[in-house]
Design a protein around this motif. Structure first.
Motif, PDB file in Angstrom:
ATOM      1  N   GLY A 196       1.315  -1.509  -0.129  1.00 44.26           N
ATOM      2  CA  GLY A 196       0.462   0.016  -0.258  1.00 44.26           C
ATOM      3  C   GLY A 196       0.659   1.192  -0.086  1.00 44.26           C
ATOM      4  O   GLY A 196       0.273   2.710   0.034  1.00 44.26           O
ATOM      5  N   ARG A 197       2.158   1.618  -0.003  1.00 46.24           N
ATOM      6  CA  ARG A 197       3.059   2.390   0.042  1.00 46.24           C
ATOM      7  C   ARG A 197       3.222   3.176  -1.769  1.00 46.24           C
ATOM      8  O   ARG A 197       2.998   2.054  -2.457  1.00 46.24           O
ATOM      9  CB  ARG A 197       4.332   1.435   0.761  1.00 46.24           C
ATOM     10  N   ILE A 198       2.986   3.714  -1.365  1.00 42.61           N
ATOM     11  CA  ILE A 198       3.254   4.175  -3.240  1.00 42.61           C
ATOM     12  C   ILE A 198       4.963   3.932  -3.452  1.00 42.61           C
ATOM     13  O   ILE A 198       5.558   4.786  -2.768  1.00 42.61           O
ATOM     14  CB  ILE A 198       2.774   6.680  -2.762  1.00 42.61           C
ATOM     15  N   PHE A 199       4.460   4.238  -4.717  1.00 42.26           N
ATOM     16  CA  PHE A 199       5.167   4.243  -5.960  1.00 42.26           C
ATOM     17  C   PHE A 199       5.151   4.696  -7.166  1.00 42.26           C
ATOM     18  O   PHE A 199       4.514   4.771  -7.658  1.00 42.26           O
ATOM     19  CB  PHE A 199       5.596   2.401  -6.542  1.00 42.26           C
ATOM     20  N   SER A 200       6.145   4.711  -8.372  1.00 39.62           N
ATOM     21  CA  SER A 200       6.230   5.529  -9.533  1.00 39.62           C
ATOM     22  C   SER A 200       6.296   4.655 -10.150  1.00 39.62           C
ATOM     23  O   SER A 200       7.729   3.697 -10.225  1.00 39.62           O
ATOM     24  CB  SER A 200       6.947   6.707  -9.302  1.00 39.62           C
ATOM     25  N   SER A 201       5.869   4.897 -11.884  1.00 43.89           N
ATOM     26  CA  SER A 201       6.356   3.758 -12.598  1.00 43.89           C
ATOM     27  C   SER A 201       6.482   4.928 -14.061  1.00 43.89           C
ATOM     28  O   SER A 201       5.241   5.892 -14.059  1.00 43.89           O
ATOM     29  CB  SER A 201       5.490   2.597 -12.961  1.00 43.89           C
ATOM     30  N   ASP A 204      -1.820   5.069 -27.641  1.00 46.77           N
ATOM     31  CA  ASP A 204      -1.587   6.157 -28.126  1.00 46.77           C
ATOM     32  C   ASP A 204      -0.312   6.633 -28.140  1.00 46.77           C
ATOM     33  O   ASP A 204       0.457   7.261 -28.767  1.00 46.77           O
ATOM     34  CB  ASP A 204      -2.099   7.347 -27.401  1.00 46.77           C
ATOM     35  N   ASN A 205       0.802   5.594 -27.530  1.00 44.96           N
ATOM     36  CA  ASN A 205       3.063   5.631 -27.750  1.00 44.96           C
ATOM     37  C   ASN A 205       3.409   6.705 -27.575  1.00 44.96           C
ATOM     38  O   ASN A 205       3.910   7.647 -27.655  1.00 44.96           O
ATOM     39  CB  ASN A 205       3.143   5.462 -29.386  1.00 44.96           C
ATOM     40  N   THR A 206       2.612   7.142 -26.302  1.00 42.88           N
ATOM     41  CA  THR A 206       2.983   8.740 -25.439  1.00 42.88           C
ATOM     42  C   THR A 206       3.293   7.643 -24.054  1.00 42.88           C
ATOM     43  O   THR A 206       3.207   6.535 -23.776  1.00 42.88           O
ATOM     44  CB  THR A 206       2.249   9.634 -24.876  1.00 42.88           C
ATOM     45  N   ILE A 207       4.880   8.531 -23.189  1.00 39.79           N
ATOM     46  CA  ILE A 207       5.242   7.977 -22.155  1.00 39.79           C
ATOM     47  C   ILE A 207       4.010   9.010 -21.017  1.00 39.79           C
ATOM     48  O   ILE A 207       4.179   9.847 -21.518  1.00 39.79           O
ATOM     49  CB  ILE A 207       6.668   8.178 -22.466  1.00 39.79           C
ATOM     50  N   ARG A 208       4.022   7.996 -19.979  1.00 38.47           N
ATOM     51  CA  ARG A 208       3.185   8.602 -18.717  1.00 38.47           C
ATOM     52  C   ARG A 208       4.249   8.250 -17.911  1.00 38.47           C
ATOM     53  O   ARG A 208       4.334   6.398 -17.525  1.00 38.47           O
ATOM     54  CB  ARG A 208       1.816   7.941 -18.819  1.00 38.47           C
ATOM     55  N   THR A 209       4.124   8.592 -16.883  1.00 35.19           N
ATOM     56  CA  THR A 209       4.674   8.609 -15.346  1.00 35.19           C
ATOM     57  C   THR A 209       3.987   8.667 -14.054  1.00 35.19           C
ATOM     58  O   THR A 209       2.852   9.773 -14.217  1.00 35.19           O
ATOM     59  CB  THR A 209       5.166   9.219 -14.669  1.00 35.19           C
ATOM     60  N   LEU A 210       3.342   7.628 -13.855  1.00 34.10           N
ATOM     61  CA  LEU A 210       2.421   7.320 -12.614  1.00 34.10           C
ATOM     62  C   LEU A 210       2.758   6.933 -11.130  1.00 34.10           C
ATOM     63  O   LEU A 210       3.697   6.395 -11.413  1.00 34.10           O
ATOM     64  CB  LEU A 210       1.858   5.937 -12.678  1.00 34.10           C
TER      65      LEU A 210
END
Length: 91
Positions: free
Chosen positions: A17-22, A28-34
């Motif tokens: 349940g801790r926060i992580f980033s990916s 649509d072939n764009t890069i996203r940070t989540l």
């Protein structure tokens, strides 16, 4: 550090349940940070179940902390993962 997608799944499940980033490639072939976390329970507004099993498509439902909604993390397009300030590159 380089890791496989299976190791990435394992590390995400160990966050408890801790926060992580990916970072991943969207459809649509764009890069996203989540920035996301596990542990929140999704409740359907219509009361119906999902029409597919996320695990069968190599997806993981996560809660997006920025827009406060659930999203699917696709391990097939995952590029990087950051947990506890440790950066991992998916190979």
């Amino acid at each position: 550090m380089n890791i496989t997608t299976d190791k990435a799944k394992e590390l995400i499940k160990q966050t408890n349940g801790r926060i992580f980033s990916s970072t991943f490639i969207k459809k649509d072939n764009t890069i996203r940070t989540l920035t996301a976390r596990l542990g929140k329970r999704y409740k359907s507004k219509t009361g119906r179940n999902a029409p597919y099993k996320a695990k069968e498509f190599n997806l993981l439902p996560v809660y997006d902390m920025q827009i406060k909604e659930f999203r699917m993390l696709n391990f097939n397009t995952l590029l990087t993962l950051t947990i506890n300030k440790n950066k991992y590159k998916i190979i």
